[in-house]
Scaffold this active site. Structure first.
Site, PDB file in Angstrom:
ATOM      1  N   SER A 196       0.844  -1.214   0.174  1.00 13.78           N
ATOM      2  CA  SER A 196      -0.114   0.050  -0.099  1.00 13.78           C
ATOM      3  C   SER A 196       0.823   1.317   0.051  1.00 13.78           C
ATOM      4  CB  SER A 196      -0.770  -0.038   1.175  1.00 13.78           C
ATOM      5  OG  SER A 196      -0.371   0.268   2.335  1.00 13.78           O
ATOM      6  N   ASN A 197       2.021   1.062   0.806  1.00 12.51           N
ATOM      7  CA  ASN A 197       3.016   2.392   0.495  1.00 12.51           C
ATOM      8  C   ASN A 197       3.415   2.608  -0.720  1.00 12.51           C
ATOM      9  OD1 ASN A 197       3.447   4.045   3.166  1.00 12.51           O
ATOM     10  ND2 ASN A 197       3.385   1.855   3.842  1.00 12.51           N
ATOM     11  N   LEU A 228      17.650  -7.936   4.546  1.00  4.06           N
ATOM     12  CA  LEU A 228      18.978  -7.364   4.614  1.00  4.06           C
ATOM     13  C   LEU A 228      19.317  -6.705   3.306  1.00  4.06           C
ATOM     14  CD1 LEU A 228      20.077  -6.255   7.148  1.00  4.06           C
ATOM     15  CD2 LEU A 228      21.920  -7.963   6.798  1.00  4.06           C
ATOM     16  N   HIS A 270      10.145   2.511   8.886  1.00  4.90           N
ATOM     17  CA  HIS A 270       9.983   1.504   9.809  1.00  4.90           C
ATOM     18  C   HIS A 270       8.754   1.930  10.720  1.00  4.90           C
ATOM     19  CE1 HIS A 270      11.006  -1.862  12.564  1.00  4.90           C
ATOM     20  NE2 HIS A 270      10.753  -0.836  13.369  1.00  4.90           N
ATOM     21  N   ASP A 277      17.703  -1.503  10.297  1.00  2.86           N
ATOM     22  CA  ASP A 277      16.955  -0.377  10.978  1.00  2.86           C
ATOM     23  C   ASP A 277      17.961   0.492  11.792  1.00  2.86           C
ATOM     24  OD1 ASP A 277      14.379  -1.393  10.189  1.00  2.86           O
ATOM     25  OD2 ASP A 277      14.544  -2.633  11.929  1.00  2.86           O
TER      26      ASP A 277
HETATM   27  C1  GAR Z   1       4.649  -0.500   6.714  1.00  5.87           C
HETATM   28  O1  GAR Z   1       4.015  -0.362   7.827  1.00  5.87           O
HETATM   29  C2  GAR Z   1       6.180  -0.722   6.846  1.00  5.87           C
HETATM   30  O2  GAR Z   1       6.623   0.736   8.065  1.00  5.87           O
HETATM   31  C3  GAR Z   1       6.424  -1.896   7.318  1.00  5.87           C
HETATM   32  O3  GAR Z   1       5.936  -2.811   6.521  1.00  5.87           O
HETATM   33  C4  GAR Z   1       4.464  -2.219   6.519  1.00  5.87           C
HETATM   34  C5  GAR Z   1       4.330  -2.318   4.937  1.00  5.87           C
HETATM   35  O4  GAR Z   1       3.070  -1.916   4.584  1.00  5.87           O
HETATM   36  N1  GAR Z   1       7.989  -2.197   7.159  1.00  5.87           N
HETATM   37  C6  GAR Z   1       8.447  -2.782   8.387  1.00  5.87           C
HETATM   38  O5  GAR Z   1       8.109  -3.419   8.977  1.00  5.87           O
HETATM   39  C7  GAR Z   1      10.051  -2.890   7.935  1.00  5.87           C
HETATM   40  N2  GAR Z   1      10.959  -3.298   8.967  1.00  5.87           N
HETATM   41  P1  GAR Z   1       2.643  -1.790   3.092  1.00  5.87           P
HETATM   42  O6  GAR Z   1       3.024  -3.354   2.359  1.00  5.87           O
HETATM   43  O7  GAR Z   1       0.983  -1.896   3.217  1.00  5.87           O
HETATM   44  O8  GAR Z   1       2.988  -0.693   2.605  1.00  5.87           O
END
Ligand code: GAR
Length: 191
Positions: free
Chosen positions: A15-16, A89, A106, A147
């Site tokens: 979604s991002n 990684l 993150h 991170d």
């Molecule tokens: C997001 O909340 C991002 O911050 C997190 O995964 C999600 C992906 O959501 N990332 C991590 O946890 C990385 N360590 P999305 O697939 O809906 O964009």
């Protein structure tokens, strides 16, 4: 001036990745030219197709023991890499090729709740279990550790009594949608 090319790596829903791609669709500075994933069945693959953005799928061997991913990035003349829910990684060949040009998001306030195994719902579960009063997002440059790279931006949200991990995930996603594209644009603009 030629627009900068952004590649997005994502392992999940994406979604991002979609939000960032739409933000840059008519942006003067940059565009998303490639989406990459290690998960052939992830929803991000369909999202890339719907957006009309090329999508590359790679496996662990290709990522860590070949130059295949870097070759793809070069072919698409990628200038910046954005990690949007990507869980592996980053290997040194990409770190060397893209110094201070790989950006991760993150879903917590680093340095808390970061590191290997801390991703997605697990992060929110830990924050809720520890009765934190606030959480948020951290956008940072990527280095050889999980991170741990230099922080570019953080935004906060409250954690109310009664919030569960799903509710917190929603608040954090809202912060991500609001801020991540702008922060990427600000990094690109400095180049
Ligand atoms: C997001 O909340 C991002 O911050 C997190 O995964 C999600 C992906 O959501 N990332 C991590 O946890 C990385 N360590 P999305 O697939 O809906 O964009």
């Amino acid at each position: 001036m030629k627009k900068k090319h952004i590649a997005i790596f994502a392992s999940g829903s994406g979604s991002n990745a979609e939000n960032i791609s739409r933000f840059f669709a008519n942006h003067p500075l940059a565009e998303v030219c490639l989406i990459l994933t290690n998960k052939p069945d992830a929803a991000v693959v369909q999202r890339a197709q719907n957006l009309g953005i090329p999508c590359r799928i790679f496996n662990r061997e290709e990522f860590y023991n070949s130059g295949a991913v870097l070759d793809d990035l070069k072919r698409f003349e990628v200038d910046f890499i954005v990690l949007a829910g990507f869980l592996w990684l980053i290997p040194s060949n990409l770190l060397v090729a893209y110094p201070k040009r790989i950006i991760n998001i993150h879903p917590a306030l680093l340095p808390k709740y970061g590191g290997k195994g801390m991703y997605g719902a697990r992060v929110h579960q830990s924050v809720v279990e520890n009765k934190e009063k606030e959480s948020g997002i951290t956008i940072h440059f990527v280095n050889e550790e999980y991170d741990a790279g230099d922080i570019i931006f953080q935004a906060r949200c409250s954690v109310e009594a009664g919030d569960d991990a799903d509710c917190l995930a929603q608040k954090v996603h809202e912060l991500e949608y609001r801020h991540f594209p702008e922060v990427i644009a600000s990094v690109v603009a400095k180049e």
